[in-house]
Motif scaffolding. Structure first.
Motif, PDB file in Angstrom:
ATOM      1  N   ALA A  11       0.833  -1.202   0.000  1.00 15.87           N
ATOM      2  CA  ALA A  11       0.000   0.000   0.000  1.00 15.87           C
ATOM      3  C   ALA A  11       0.872   1.258   0.000  1.00 15.87           C
ATOM      4  N   ALA A  12       1.949   1.235   0.783  1.00 14.64           N
ATOM      5  CA  ALA A  12       2.821   2.417   0.867  1.00 14.64           C
ATOM      6  C   ALA A  12       3.540   2.658  -0.455  1.00 14.64           C
ATOM      7  N   ILE A  13       3.884   1.561  -1.143  1.00 16.71           N
ATOM      8  CA  ILE A  13       4.570   1.725  -2.422  1.00 16.71           C
ATOM      9  C   ILE A  13       3.631   2.376  -3.446  1.00 16.71           C
ATOM     10  N   ILE A  24       7.034   5.576   3.077  1.00 14.38           N
ATOM     11  CA  ILE A  24       7.167   4.131   3.294  1.00 14.38           C
ATOM     12  C   ILE A  24       7.780   3.859   4.666  1.00 14.38           C
ATOM     13  N   VAL A  25       8.817   4.607   5.009  1.00 18.50           N
ATOM     14  CA  VAL A  25       9.472   4.410   6.312  1.00 18.50           C
ATOM     15  C   VAL A  25       8.485   4.671   7.444  1.00 18.50           C
ATOM     16  N   ALA A  26       7.701   5.740   7.319  1.00 20.21           N
ATOM     17  CA  ALA A  26       6.743   6.096   8.365  1.00 20.21           C
ATOM     18  C   ALA A  26       5.625   5.052   8.477  1.00 20.21           C
ATOM     19  N   THR A  27       5.076   4.628   7.326  1.00 17.50           N
ATOM     20  CA  THR A  27       3.989   3.644   7.329  1.00 17.50           C
ATOM     21  C   THR A  27       4.422   2.334   7.984  1.00 17.50           C
ATOM     22  N   LEU A  46      15.906  -5.402   3.400  1.00 15.29           N
ATOM     23  CA  LEU A  46      16.349  -6.027   2.153  1.00 15.29           C
ATOM     24  C   LEU A  46      15.346  -5.756   1.036  1.00 15.29           C
ATOM     25  N   LEU A  47      14.074  -5.993   1.361  1.00 18.20           N
ATOM     26  CA  LEU A  47      13.010  -5.857   0.378  1.00 18.20           C
ATOM     27  C   LEU A  47      12.896  -4.412  -0.121  1.00 18.20           C
ATOM     28  N   ILE A  48      12.790  -3.489   0.824  1.00 19.05           N
ATOM     29  CA  ILE A  48      12.567  -2.092   0.459  1.00 19.05           C
ATOM     30  C   ILE A  48      13.841  -1.496  -0.144  1.00 19.05           C
ATOM     31  N   GLY A  49      14.996  -1.923   0.395  1.00 20.68           N
ATOM     32  CA  GLY A  49      16.266  -1.473  -0.175  1.00 20.68           C
ATOM     33  C   GLY A  49      16.357  -1.845  -1.650  1.00 20.68           C
ATOM     34  N   ILE A  89      17.647   3.717   3.034  1.00 15.20           N
ATOM     35  CA  ILE A  89      16.261   3.416   3.442  1.00 15.20           C
ATOM     36  C   ILE A  89      16.223   2.108   4.235  1.00 15.20           C
ATOM     37  N   GLY A  90      17.091   1.150   3.889  1.00 14.25           N
ATOM     38  CA  GLY A  90      17.157  -0.106   4.650  1.00 14.25           C
ATOM     39  C   GLY A  90      17.536   0.143   6.100  1.00 14.25           C
TER      40      GLY A  90
END
Lengths: 462, 462
Positions: A308-310, B335-338, B385-388, B404-405
């Motif tokens: 959702a955030a993406i 994304i980080v906040a969510t 890992l995923l978001i990075g 971001i990771g």
């Protein structure tokens, strides 16, 4: 089941409700010092429910030691009171025969409750080790769907022929050995064993022996089909203030009774399910579950939120150029998203609760959704003024204040609509309205919030 | 209180649980056509609880019409079943004398329950219009703190001298007129009227007349002080599977009895409070409250979230220059906040539930918080890992992926810590752990998330 047959002398171990932390500390100290006699003595004076709480409160090594110490005569009532995660670990420590011996001593509702929580293999082993009579009753209980009335019922019922009088009833109850341990209502049955009425026990005892039972009978009785979902059963008990209710098979014959103590547990379970789902955690995620299991169960829900955030980030990326020109937009945009998310979770919470209480149904859904839209719009207008003023004074741009104000009104209105309509829709489609709603909702309000705010800014300010 | 004294013939109006929507529609149609006889007839065949549900389900104009139609003999049991918001409106329609007549017919626990929900002025008027006997009993009930055992109890108790035998007990119950309508346990008292034991009614009826009551008595009985909080009372009932329990005054004398049907309602209320507070809505915010009242009650909570969001925006504004140089940061920062917010609400939900279940106490809080920190860190690593990877491939910058990771790992660890430690701390300080936690928490994870992500980016990328 009620468990009060063993009178125990004063229990300094506990306060009015639950174990005191002093008792816990002194008990742990006694275990550390290996004072096994003292530990055993203290454990044996506890009520089974308190003993179960004690086992749950101990760290796992100490819990194993205590189970070993007590395994000679492990109280079946205590086992029936254990939390699912702790039960699983205690079962791993016991042999199938030890578990079967304990289960055989329980009333059918407790026995079914414990056996259904066992893993596939444990369940088979324990059932195989049971005497054939108990085994059949438990297997019959398990043949009903999970979370149905059939799983909750106690098989031993106080049923009497409708043509008896009070004297015959009292004599029968005094002479017959195989009756439920405690009961609160007498059910009258016809010759085909169909329930035709109930009498609260206090009315039987207050009536002269010669009066016919049928004269005392209440016909306005709720009859529970064995396949009815436990949530429906709980609703009936709560709405009618019942203490027990008869359960019938597909042919309408009386096969068991559900008592209110089991319903109290059901109500707890159902509420917990709602809270856990609204909070985005699995039902099996509790204080006692292991770190890896917890991490795994949360991962899934976090992943949904990540997706959702993406999507929200993707929306922002359309406006990268706008943000580069006016960085105040990046500073302010989380406010629009936060307000929308909060408002939609508020509407969701009220809707989920109203659905659980049977207050929100198809017939008044439209009214409820309209109300939420209006509430969202009103609070949107109030916060538009507030946030608009903040933005204006912060960045010195009245136009920016106007843009964020418009975005707030739109996002809070959308929040009111989606927060109330989505749970109703999910319920209608047969899903639990609490599950997944909050991820979808914040995703909707994030996307709408960012899109409207940045879009209006791009259109009006640049 | 239980309400089953009126046998009614078959009710096609309802399904097993609650009113059917077909019935609702046909009832509304009859009202629209002004078929008053038909409406009255249908309403009178309903169980009081169903009639209350019907009133709640009707739009307010129709509800007023129906109350006017039924006001000659408004069923007191129906009034006792009404939801608070609807009760208030029905009360406004009735005179103080009409309300007093209805209240006088209720059992004390129901009467106290209804009177305490009235506004200050209505309460005074109704009390003044009551006969002095009922009025004194209700005022005594109201003298106990809100949400205490004293407010829940029924004053009419089945108490017997401990030296009697079963025969004397049965004869007394048959002859005495002024007994509770239904009861489930007999309480034995000593000459100073202190409870010394209880006997389930089914054991009295199953025993020969000559046996002494003291031989049947269970001494292991939970005695409830009148001032005990209802949440504690509910815990005792649930833990011990009780159906009724004696209530005593400060001197230890028996003054009333609490029955499980009231506890079922308490459990519902307490759970609702938890759900509503976790969702950031007031307790009085339900489907039936008016638009303005709802808007007002939500406003406060939205304001708290706004202040939290402004703090987060302020943090972002430090990094306005960084964002101008690298607009990808603005795209990715939500994304980080969510993720942090979601993880902290997960930990909060489990902690609030465990506190409500008495599983999370001071003695194991450290263990629980440590577990949440580890779970947060583990999921943080997985999602890093995923978001990075997503950030790297999206913006083609491995360094941005790394930043971001790192921010995700730190924010999820903070989320695990604060999500579990904050409710424990609030509980310790005497606040409800569910209230305000979620606003504080998302504020913490927003601030930490933005600060760490943008700060690391400013330091490492530019």
């Amino acid at each position: 089941m009620r468990e009060r047959q063993k009178p125990v002398v004063a229990e300094p171990a506990e306060s009015v409700s639950g174990l005191s932390s002093e008792f816990l500390e002194s008990f742990k100290a006694a275990m550390d010092l290996c004072q096994t006699d003292e530990v055993q003595r203290q454990a044996e004076t506890l009520h089974p429910a308190d003993l179960a709480d004690l086992l749950e409160a101990l760290p796992s090594e100490k819990r194993e030691d205590l189970v070993d110490l007590l395994r000679q005569d492990l109280n079946p009532a205590m086992i029936a009171e254990l939390d699912e995660a702790v039960l699983e670990r205690v079962v791993n420590q016991l042999s199938a025969q030890e578990m079967a011996d304990a289960v055989a001593e329980m009333e059918t509702d407790d026995a079914v409750d414990v056996v259904e929580e066992l893993g596939e293999k444990d369940r088979r082993d324990v059932l195989d080790a049971l005497p054939i009579g108990e085994r059949t009753l438990i297997e019959e209980g398990l043949s009903y769907p999970e979370d149905s009335a059939g799983r909750l019922m106690q098989r031993n019922v106080m049923a009497l022929p409708a043509h008896w009088n009070v004297g015959q009833a009292i004599d029968f109850m005094r002479e017959e050995e195989d009756l439920p341990r405690d009961f609160f209502d007498v059910f009258l049955v016809n010759p085909t064993h169909k329930p035709i009425g109930s009498i609260p026990l206090s009315r039987v005892i207050r009536t002269e022996r010669r009066v016919a039972l049928s004269d005392l009978m209440l016909e306005d009785m709720k009859i529970i089909p064995g396949t009815l979902d436990q949530e429906e059963v709980a609703f009936v008990f709560r709405q009618r203030d019942l203490v027990s209710a008869p359960v019938v098979d597909a042919g309408g014959r009386l096969i068991g009774v559900i008592t209110v103590d089991d319903i109290v547990d059901v109500i707890h379970e159902e509420h917990e399910e709602d809270i856990m789902r609204l909070g985005g955690v699995g039902e099996e995620d509790d204080l006692y579950s292991a770190v890896i299991a917890t991490t795994r169960s949360r991962f899934f829900w976090l992943l949904i939120h990540l997706l959702a955030a993406i999507v929200a980030s993707y929306v922002i990326s359309f406006f990268a150029g706008t943000i580069e020109e006016m960085v105040a937009l990046a500073v302010l945009m989380p406010i629009v998203a936060t307000m929308g998310g909060t408002a939609s979770v508020q509407a969701l919470t009220v809707a989920v609760r109203a659905i659980a209480m049977r207050e929100l149904t198809v017939s008044n859904a439209l009214r409820a959704v309209c109300k939420e839209i209006i509430v969202g719009m009103l609070n949107g207008l109030l916060f538009a003024l507030l946030i608009g003023a903040v933005a204006w004074s912060w960045f010195g741009s009245p136009a920016l204040g106007g843009v964020i104000g418009m975005a707030i009104v739109i996002n809070l209105t959308v929040a009111g609509f989606s927060g109330s309509a989505l749970p109703v829709l999910l319920q209608r489609l047969g899903f639990d309205p609490a599950v997944a709603s909050s991820a979808f909702l914040t995703s909707i309000t994030d996307v709408v919030g960012f899109y409207v705010f940045l879009g209006l800014a791009a259109f009006l300010l640049l």
